[in-house]
Each structure stands twice: as C-alpha cells, then as structure tokens.
Design an enzyme around this catalytic site. Structure first.
Site: not given
Ligand code: AGP
Length: 611
Positions: A2, A27, A75, A100-101, A484, A488, A491, A507, A606
């Site tokens: 948010c 956000r 969000w 927000n929260g 990672e 990506k 995501e 395995h 984000k």
């Molecule tokens: C990464 O591509 C993500 N969108 C997500 O996993 C992110 O890294 C995670 O939410 C942690 O965020 P931060 O680094 O701001 O703590």
C-alpha cells in the site's frame, strides 16, 4: 505494501497526489483512491478498483479541487480489491483516512462501533479508524488529539493520513510498523510512504520514527510528536538519488533499467570500502572493528531474494572467513526457539528495511543474547537501519520493479565485504584477500560484458515462453543462484520453476525431466565443475533440454539438447554475483514474451510490511 501520499499545499493538490500514486504504484496496485478538502469546505472522494490509471480516468471525468488531500494505492489484505474497499475510508462526509498496515483488533472495535450505530461500507480493517477518529472529534477534541487517542486503542501496524472538514487546513500523519516520511516544501508539506512519491515537489524529507504523530498545517507548519506525545525535532535529510530514480528513462521497464544499473551501483557499494589488499572494516561504521573482532558465529535472517543472498554468504563466510554460519527465512526464525551460541552476530538482509517478518525477527533477536546486530539494507532511515547496532548500506538506489535485481547483487557485494572483514580478523590468507579485492574492483567491468550478451539471452528466452515448468540447477554457492533464478522466473512470468542443488537431481526431481521441461544451469569454472557436468549428462540422457550459462573455458559445446552461453572469466569467489545476471535477463525476456506485467506482477507488492 500500500502506498500513501498526502499534501497540505498552497495550490490544487490533485495533480501532486496523482503523480505520487503513480510513483508509489509498485507498493500495491489493486485499487486506488483520493479524498480532497475542497475550497468550498466539502470532503470529496474518488476511488476505483484496478490500477492508478483507472482512478485517473475517474478524476479526468470529475476532478477534485482543493489544497489539502490524501491518496492511496492498495494491496488488499482485508476485503477484495473492489471500489468499496479502496481507500480513503470515510466517517460520514467529514473525515477521511488512508492506511497502510493491519489493525489486528479491528473486529472487536467494529463490533463496539456497530453497537453505537456506526454503519460500515467496506470489509477493511481501516474503516474502524475512520469512525473512531470521527467519534473523538465529535466529542470536542481537535484532530491531532482525536488521532492520538485512537492510536492508543489500536493493535497492529499502521501508517496513516487523516483529514477532517472541521479542520480544513490540517493533515495528520502517524506511523507504527509501516514507513511514512514528511516531505518538506516551501510553505507546503507532504506525507508519503516513500520519498520517491514526492520527488516532483521536494528533495527534503523527515523520516518519521516508530510511534510518531505529525501535524501538517497550511503555510508549511510541521509539528512532530513522539510516542509519549512530546513535541520533538527530527532531522531533515536531502534525498541524494535525484528524480531520475523514479523514471524508467529509455528502458521499457524498471526491471530492465535496474538490471542494467548493476555495474554502476556495485561500484558505488564498493566505494570507500576497499583498501589496497583487504576490506576497510572501519568503513562499515562506528564500532565495526570492535564488534567484528569478537564474532565467532553468524546467523543471517531475511525473506525472498534477500534470503537467497544470505544463502550465498553462508558458503563465503565458512569457506573464506572460517565463520560458522546459519541462514533462515525470517517468518520461521521469529516463531521458534532459537539457540544462540556465544559471540554470534545477527545479520538481517533487506532491500526495503521495512519487511515485517525481518523486522520482527530483529526485534525477537534482541531478546536472545546475540553479540550484536548488523543490517545490510538499501534504504537509509528505514526501520531495520534505525534498529540495528551496525549497518552496511547497499548503494543500489531506489528499486522500483517488484522483482529484486540490483538490490540482490549489491547485497552480495556487501556480504563479500563482510566476509573479507571477518576474514581479516580471523587470519584469512592475505594473498586470497588481495585476489578477491582485485576481482571486486574489476567486477563492474565484467558485469558490463555479461550485459552485452543480452541479445543472445533474449534469443534463448523464446524456448521458454510456451513452457509451464522449468528446473534450475547449481552447485555450491550457485545453488542459491539457481533458487534466485527460479524465483525470478515464477515471479514475473508465472512459469512454475524449481531449483535444486544439481547433486540432488537423481534423488527425485530427475523423474520430471523430459523434452517439455527446460533445465537451466550455471556452470562457472570452479571446483565442482566436473561433478556438475556429470549431473548435466544425467539430464541429457533422459531427453531433457539443457540451457547452460558456463565459463568460457569449461569446454562445453552446443549440441543437440544442449544450449551453451559463454560468460567471461571471473574469480570463482565472485561468480555467484556474475551468474545472477543472465538469469535475471532470461526471466525478464520470458515475461516480456508472455506479456505479463513485468514491473508489477500479479498478487505481489514491493515492500511487504504485513506479516
Ligand atoms: C524479490 O524479487 C521479491 N519481490 C521478494 O522476495 C523480496 O526480496 C522479499 O519480499 C524481501 O524484501 P526485502 O529485501 O525488502 O526485505
């Protein structure tokens, strides 16, 4: 999670708020809204489900005009992303709130308010705040006191913006557990979840602290009250990255821009932190040398991509500095009994510095007898930075794309600096320290050469666009890089992807391999190369289609079912950083081919400031 933007200005604020929402859309982007106190003394609101563009269309049709206003991009947590659940929420036609929260005791408060005849029009937790503050105001409190009284009854996390028709020149803000900054203008003042939202009007910011309440009034008056209600001074900080940070420039997406910024931001992260032959521990901050010299173990806690950076660091810290290291996701760590060996350093990694689980883990760790805490973070003034004993700032600059790219590689660089720092005080071989320092200095140039392979990677991406699954393999410190790469891809392209240490293939996951399952592997020229090559043969023998990013010297050639892209030589210690780049580019191009929303993928946001 948010975004809030609000203003008390000497001009019409609709344009400022709308631009702020566009910049904050990363956000949260499932609905948006705005409320303005009009020059005629009315409170008017526009809301829309969907992206900020939908709200913009409503405002085009029916503009809001006034000098005091609040706006929000959502969000969803409580209630679906509909217009009714979009913020601002109102109490009657007098008061509006953006939040927000999460308010954890909202059900109890709602029942009480309903008993008193208050009607609710949304499923959100936020609407209780509107009615509670509205109720206090009708009892004769001013808006500041009304908000302060209500805050004392709320459990949970919030950043808030509140306006009331009865005080048409006032905007109240408050924060606890969610970020909020005050933008300092010339006879104007603003609030936002992130300075980026306000760079079009100011570059001077006050980062509110936990429990702060702020009253902004016409003419630029800013009064900040701490959690005890005392009037306090907070420093004004100048935002250093310039307004360009909030724009895509020549790039099609923020994610691509941020991938391409990596050589430059890595150089910035190294700036002033390397000596001739070792890391400069004193550059890690006051007291760093003293603290690091006592460290016997390291516990790293983070979420998502940041967690993957921590996993790489475990290999480095144990191999080069000889420091036993554990790495854990914050949402698990914070809820279990943790045994802390003597002289253990607690390290958090976070791009935003506001991730709820990571922050809670840090607060939990404070009770556990750690030697001290170190935050590796990208946002100055964030909660994590303020609450840690020591900070090592990454210099990635604002990262807007939801998929983290430059924040990850700068975290890796910071973790390598930590490894060298701990290595230095733990008798790490001096010649090896010097080799890694030299390699770090050359890293931005080698990264530039890998970015030059973008066209080849784009060509490879065509093979993935129609696939439903993908498997990523790596060994040693490249297993987290495979993790990672898989994160990506899922995501932003919504392709199901999993990562395994290549030795684990036989395995179980080998059963998945057929011609429909692309298998992606990173193959730097390191001690595990021959083992990795055998694992890749296991895939080929089962008809799997292999895509390998390999060091130019490893002698892997293109063949049927084997697609090799050669990367320049890099010291094996830094290979995890370099090999991240082709995986980022691959995911990016697959997502573009699939037509997904690269910078704002579905269901994500984000900055994850809720649990
Ligand atoms: C990464 O591509 C993500 N969108 C997500 O996993 C992110 O890294 C995670 O939410 C942690 O965020 P931060 O680094 O701001 O703590």
């Amino acid at each position: 999670m948010c975004g809030i933007v609000a203003a008390v200005a000497e001009r019409n604020v609709q344009g400022i708020l709308l631009e702020g929402l566009k910049r904050l859309e990363y956000r949260g982007y499932d609905s948006a809204g705005m409320a303005i106190l009009t020059n005629e003394g009315r409170l008017e609101r526009q809301r829309a489900a969907g992206k900020v563009a939908a709200l913009e269309a409503c405002l085009d049709a029916s503009p809001l005009v006034g000098s005091v206003g609040i706006a929000h991009t959502r969000w969803a947590t409580h209630g679906k992303p509909t217009e009714h659940n979009a913020h601002p929420h109102q109490s009657g036609d007098s008061l509006a709130v953006v939040h927000n929260g999460i308010i954890e005791n909202f059900e109890m408060l709602k029942t009480e308010l309903e008993g008193q005849g208050y009607a609710f029009t949304s499923q959100t937790d936020t609407e209780v705040i509107a009615h509670l503050v509205g109720r206090e105001f009708t009892l004769g409190q001013d808006l500041l006191a009304s908000v302060q009284r209500v805050l004392a009854t709320l459990d949970g996390a919030y950043a808030l913006g509140v306006v009331h028709r009865g005080e048409p020149d006032t905007l109240i803000g408050a924060r606890k557990g969610s970020p909020l900054v005050v933008g300092v203008g010339i006879e104007e003042a603003f609030l936002a979840s992130d300075p980026l939202a306000l760079l079009q009007v100011t570059d001077r910011f006050i980062y509110l602290q936990e429990g702060d309440v702020v009253r902004l009034r016409r003419g630029g008056s800013i009064e900040i009250f701490d959690a005890a209600g005392q009037l306090v001074e907070r420093p004004i900080q100048v935002f250093e990255h310039g307004d360009g940070a909030a724009s895509k420039g020549e790039y099609r997406h923020f994610m691509l821009k941020e991938i391409y910024e990596q050589p430059q931001v890595i150089a910035a992260t190294l700036e002033g932190r390397l000596g001739e032959r070792s890391a400069l521990i004193e550059s890690f901050g006051n007291g760093a040398e003293q603290l690091l010299s006592k460290v016997k173990q390291v516990h790293i806690v983070a979420c998502g991509t940041s967690y993957h950076a921590g996993l790489v660091a475990r290999y480095w810290l144990e191999q080069y500095a000889g420091i036993p290291t554990q790495v854990e996701v914050a949402s698990e760590f914070r809820y279990r009994r943790v045994v802390v060996p003597e002289n253990t350093l607690f390290v958090t990694l976070s791009q935003s510095g506001e991730t709820a689980d990571t922050l809670a883990a840090l607060r939990f760790a404070r009770e556990l007898g750690y030697l001290g805490s170190l935050a590796i973070c990208n946002v100055p003034g964030s909660s994590l930075v303020r609450e840690s004993d020591l900070t090592l700032m990454t210099q990635a600059g604002p990262e807007i794309g939801v998929a983290s790219t430059k924040a990850f590689t700068t975290q890796l660089v910071a973790l390598m600096l930590l490894t060298l720092g701990l290595g230095k005080v733990n008798d790490m071989d001096e010649a090896r320290q010097a080799e890694i320092v030299t390699a770090l200095r050359g890293l931005p140039t080698v990264m530039g050469r890998v970015l030059g392979l973008d066209g080849d990677i784009e060509a490879l991406s065509m093979a993935f666009a129609e696939k439903h699954h993908a498997l990523f393999l790596g060994r040693g410190a490249h297993f987290p890089i495979a993790l990672e790469g898989a994160l990506k891809l899922k995501e932003i392209s919504y392709i199901h992807a999993e990562a395994y240490p290549a030795g684990e293939l036989k395995h179980g996951p080998l059963a998945l391999v057929d011609s429909e399952m692309p298998v992606i592997s990173v193959a730097p020229n390191d001690a595990l190369l021959d083992k990795l090559k055998s694992n890749l043969q296991e895939v080929r023998a089962r008809g799997g289609e292999l895509y390998v990013f390999a060091d130019e010297s490893v002698g892997l050639e293109n063949a049927e079912g084997l697609h090799v892209l050669r990367l320049p030589y890099i010291d094996e210690a830094l290979a995890p950083i370099l090999y991240t780049l082709p995986l980022q580019l691959l995911s990016y191009h697959v997502a573009v081919l699939k037509g997904t929303d690269v910078d704002q993928p579905r269901n994500l946001a984000k900055s994850v400031t809720v649990e």
